[in-house]
Design an enzyme around this catalytic site. Sequence first.
Site, PDB file in Angstrom:
ATOM      1  N   SER A 292       0.817  -1.206   0.000  1.00  0.00           N
ATOM      2  CA  SER A 292       0.000   0.000   0.000  1.00  0.00           C
ATOM      3  C   SER A 292       0.858   1.265   0.000  1.00  0.00           C
ATOM      4  CB  SER A 292      -0.969  -0.044   1.190  1.00  0.00           C
ATOM      5  OG  SER A 292      -1.935   0.979   1.111  1.00  0.00           O
ATOM      6  N   ASP A 303       9.993   5.321 -10.403  1.00  0.00           N
ATOM      7  CA  ASP A 303       9.581   5.951 -11.659  1.00  0.00           C
ATOM      8  C   ASP A 303      10.436   7.165 -11.999  1.00  0.00           C
ATOM      9  OD1 ASP A 303       7.623   4.084 -11.999  1.00  0.00           O
ATOM     10  OD2 ASP A 303       5.937   5.482 -11.915  1.00  0.00           O
ATOM     11  N   LYS A 317      -0.742  -4.163  -3.159  1.00  0.00           N
ATOM     12  CA  LYS A 317      -2.025  -3.538  -2.795  1.00  0.00           C
ATOM     13  C   LYS A 317      -2.062  -2.141  -3.404  1.00  0.00           C
ATOM     14  CE  LYS A 317      -5.050  -2.117   0.967  1.00  0.00           C
ATOM     15  NZ  LYS A 317      -5.134  -0.699   0.557  1.00  0.00           N
TER      16      LYS A 317
END
Length: 409
Positions: A292, A303, A317
């Site tokens: 999460s 990224d 998640k």
Amino acid sequence: MRWLPAVLLSAAVSASEPPAPPTPTPAVPVAEIQRFVQVFQTLRESYVDGLSDEQIMQAALRGLLADIDPHSSYLSGRQAQDFEDLSEGGYAGIGIESDERDPTRIRVVAPFDDTPAQRAGLRAGDFITAINGRPVDNENPQASPERLRGAAGSAVRLTVQRPGVDKPFELRIVREVIRLQSVRARWLAPGYAYVRISAFQGDTGLEFRRQWQQLQQAAPDQALNGLVLDLRSNPGGLVTAAVEVADDFLGEVPLLSTKGRNPLSNVSYTGKPGELFAGAPVAVLIDAGSASASEILAGALQDHHRATLIGSRSFGKGSVQSIITLDNGDAFKLTTARYYTPSGRSIQAEGIVPDVLLAGNARADAVEKDLRGQIGGGTASGAEAEEGVVLTGESYIERALQHLRRNSR
């Protein structure tokens, strides 16, 4: 009724302007309501034991949410308060993040650092099947997991089934007042810092900056050559706390977006100008217990090529739950959106594949994709990387430190 999207619990980062209110949804078909009333009335009149209207309705609501996905659930008033206490980091118990979707056992998502559960040897992926000799009954709101809570100093006896171990075993754990310190930091070696985040609570962003300031004060003449950020077995918590920490590394770039059917769930987060660490190399440790909010932070750093991720594939998640409070004090968690990393990846049920994989650390028994009813939709990739060269025989932290030393400025 009050709607509190969990992803909107902090205003520490900038977000897009809220969209127009959603259009009204169609009315529930009368025939479906009549069918429900028929079952309700039959239970009231004919069930072998007497049931109150409240018992029947709560059972119906729990069942309604239980079949949707692994993370939507009905919370009694006490459970709702416990959920809030956990977010704030203070309650009496054993110190675990748990999943009660299975009616007959509690799955340990992760034990929190330096808690009775961790010290007793409870692990991510373990299943608690009985508490003080009584079988787990997650369909009884007065039973488990509330029986894991109790007065500080009292003991609880757990029957544990561990995947890969033939026979269940027992653990005796003495409850404590759990005051989670979500961030800890120290110098690993001259010029190399280590920061451990065990969960994302309301004060995690502030505590992260405070811990870094203390490290600087302890070694004012020491330049930062690299930083190890440890997110292993971090089950998540407040999404906005993870966004605050990402902001400290990344500055004014996209950090996260969420998308759902309700326009109020469509939010984009962008960091503020400036970062704390002046571009020093970062190694992030993750494993299958990283879920999460910890995946949000790891995904943003990956990224933007701000950090090297080391470890094993994360939990997966990638959904956002909103807390909806009812007029009687009860509440329910409802999955209202998926979150996306800055490049547009959804890691739901897929997880994040680290840049450097270490052998023997993945726990395939404890990941999102294996949960009954998970919603899918992930766009992560990296199976080829998992089949590549895998390092063995080194600890996570030592491996991360070696990586930083090779890549320091």
